[in-house]
Design an enzyme around this catalytic site. Structure first.
Site, PDB file in Angstrom:
ATOM      1  N   TYR A 197       0.822  -1.211   0.000  1.00  0.00           N
ATOM      2  CA  TYR A 197       0.000   0.000   0.000  1.00  0.00           C
ATOM      3  C   TYR A 197       0.855   1.259   0.000  1.00  0.00           C
ATOM      4  O   TYR A 197       0.758   2.110  -0.899  1.00  0.00           O
ATOM      5  CB  TYR A 197      -0.938  -0.022   1.209  1.00  0.00           C
ATOM      6  CG  TYR A 197      -1.645   1.283   1.485  1.00  0.00           C
ATOM      7  CD1 TYR A 197      -2.476   1.868   0.528  1.00  0.00           C
ATOM      8  CD2 TYR A 197      -1.475   1.938   2.709  1.00  0.00           C
ATOM      9  CE1 TYR A 197      -3.122   3.071   0.785  1.00  0.00           C
ATOM     10  CE2 TYR A 197      -2.133   3.132   2.973  1.00  0.00           C
ATOM     11  CZ  TYR A 197      -2.946   3.693   2.008  1.00  0.00           C
ATOM     12  OH  TYR A 197      -3.587   4.877   2.255  1.00  0.00           O
TER      13      TYR A 197
ATOM     14  N   LYS B  21       1.453   3.832  -3.198  1.00  0.00           N
ATOM     15  CA  LYS B  21       0.988   5.208  -3.023  1.00  0.00           C
ATOM     16  C   LYS B  21       2.150   6.189  -3.229  1.00  0.00           C
ATOM     17  O   LYS B  21       1.964   7.288  -3.787  1.00  0.00           O
ATOM     18  CB  LYS B  21       0.365   5.405  -1.642  1.00  0.00           C
ATOM     19  CG  LYS B  21      -0.976   4.725  -1.449  1.00  0.00           C
ATOM     20  CD  LYS B  21      -2.054   5.307  -2.351  1.00  0.00           C
ATOM     21  CE  LYS B  21      -2.572   6.625  -1.828  1.00  0.00           C
ATOM     22  NZ  LYS B  21      -3.724   7.133  -2.631  1.00  0.00           N
TER      23      LYS B  21
END
Length: 458
Positions: A239, A243
């Site tokens: 994640y 990102k």
């Protein structure tokens, strides 16, 4: 900048919001419609196979939810007409060029009318399969940027990222943009090549397909692969890794597009607006709170002195709207009686706890199962699965359970300072100062009751 001036910024404007069915985007949509009913249009990008499905998701997952209760009470029987005049659901996907929209007339309308884009589309699972995380969090950023460059009236593109793109360093973590190819301190690989990652991923998928493994194993392999690539580049999970890639894309290729990036930490239930305690889905910490309340866990893993960064969803939304305006170029539930949990302050103590409390039972089940012709096969398999799941989650969340970093928020503080005005009677309309929150009161009287209410509705 006074609250009324912020509201005026969105008068007659058209906004595209991606990831519109997400938790944060819903709060954002409700806030905009409630404080600025003169908004011209909200294009809401919704993942759906067609317009009819997008319309269904709009009502079922957004405007018909409890979140819109205050707006429904305010508008009464006019609510349907109002919403239909302001919202246009768009069937699309950020992982595709032009979001996969095939309607040329709609595309042309969007290019010609959009003033602001808010990108809140993301997959937030820490160990998401690597292909999905790359497509949405990283290359999705490129698709959004390409779309933005064709919007002739665009004033600003705001991208919702996460504070955890900075990894897990100790001490004050200064906020700065990422350069394309940058990796974090201590990484085994010192350069991040997005195209190379995409190519390597495709090779891995081809290899996995050639082995004809079951679909569940295929997905798990892609999840493991994402974690491996993240760790090699210095990030703790897929994640935060992808990102950060998305931020690099915006920074490198933005050209003349006015881009603002916000980096909230863990987002929790609403603190004040449209009412306290609204939440949807169990956020990062909430599944732990619920498991503890249900007596499924009796200990917490983590350093009691580590830093826990959380922010209510409505404050994040207020910060988003203030940032857009500033950078625009033109009741308690029933108590749950549970005992005080033990705190395991290191991974070593956690593994010891598992070894002492659970592994002996698992070994007994294994022996009984073998002696009694697989009579306990189901019990043994379930127990083993739960233990392995707990071990995996502990490894996944370890970087945050023992986090020692302090995020610098000078940019946010400058934005708050610019808003302050003694004569502004509506100053609280866009409050996003976490220092104004009484945190113990918020968790006990707002967030935890919100969790209980959500769980009891399921």
């Amino acid at each position: 900048m006074e609250a009324n001036k912020i509201v005026e910024k969105f008068d007659g404007k058209t906004i595209l919001i991606t990831g519109a069915t997400g938790f944060l985007a819903k709060i954002l949509v409700e806030k905009i419609l409630r404080v600025q009913p003169n908004i011209k249009t909200l294009f809401l990008l919704i993942r759906a196979p067609n317009v009819v499905s997008a319309e269904q998701r709009l009502h079922q997952e957004i405007v018909d939810t409890e979140l819109f209760r205050v707006l429904r009470d305010k508008l009464g029987e006019n609510i349907t007409t109002f919403l239909s005049s302001k919202i246009i659901p768009v069937s699309g996907d950020v992982s595709k060029e032009k979001f996969g929209i095939g309607d040329a007339e709609l595309i042309g309308k969007m290019y010609g009318e959009i003033d602001f884009i808010i990108n809140s589309a993301a997959t937030t699972r820490f160990d998401e399969r690597y292909d999905d995380a790359l497509d949405i969090n990283a290359f999705g950023a490129m698709h959004i940027l390409n779309f933005a460059k064709k919007c002739t009236k665009l004033k600003l593109l705001l991208h919702v990222s996460t504070a955890y793109v900075h990894g897990t360093r100790s001490g004050v973590i200064v906020e700065k943009p990422f350069r394309m190819g940058e990796t974090l301190q201590g990484a085994k690989l010192t350069y991040l090549d997005l195209d190379a990652e995409k190519k390597l991923l495709q090779q891995t998928k081809t290899r996995l397909h050639s082995h004809n493994i079951p679909n569940d194993d295929f997905i798990q392999s892609l999840r493991d692969f994402g974690i491996q690539r993240a760790i090699l580049h210095g990030w703790p999970n897929t994640y935060s890794f992808t990102k950060a890639m998305g931020e690099m894309v915006f920074e490198k290729f933005k050209e003349n597009v006015n881009v603002v990036i916000v980096r909230p930490p863990i987002i929790t239930s609403t603190c004040r607006e449209p009412f306290p305690g609204w939440m949807e889905g169990l956020r990062t910490l909430d599944s732990i709170f619920v498991s503890y309340a249900k007596r499924k866990i009796k200990f917490f893993l983590g350093d009691p002195d580590s830093v826990l960064d959380v922010i209510p969803g409505d404050m994040v939304v207020n910060g988003i709207l203030v940032a857009m305006a500033a950078h625009d170029t033109d009741k308690p539930g029933n108590p749950i009686n549970v005992g005080k949990p033990a705190t395991l302050s290191s991974m070593a103590s956690f593994h010891r706890h598992i070894s002492i409390r659970y592994l002996p039972f698992l070994k007994v089940l294994k022996v009984l199962n073998a002696l009694l012709c697989n009579r306990y096969e189901s019990s043994y398999t379930n127990a083993k699965r739960k233990i392995n799941h707990s071990l995996r989650l502990a490894e996944l969340y370890k970087p945050y359970l023992f986090f020692r970093g302090i995020y610098d928020d000078a940019n946010a503080e400058n934005l708050r300072t610019a808003m302050k005005s003694e004569s502004d009677a509506n100053a609280e309309m866009f409050d996003f100062d976490p220092k104004s929150i009484q945190w113990e009161e918020y968790f006990i009287n707002t967030h935890f009751p919100g969790i209980v209410k959500y769980v009891l509705k399921k």
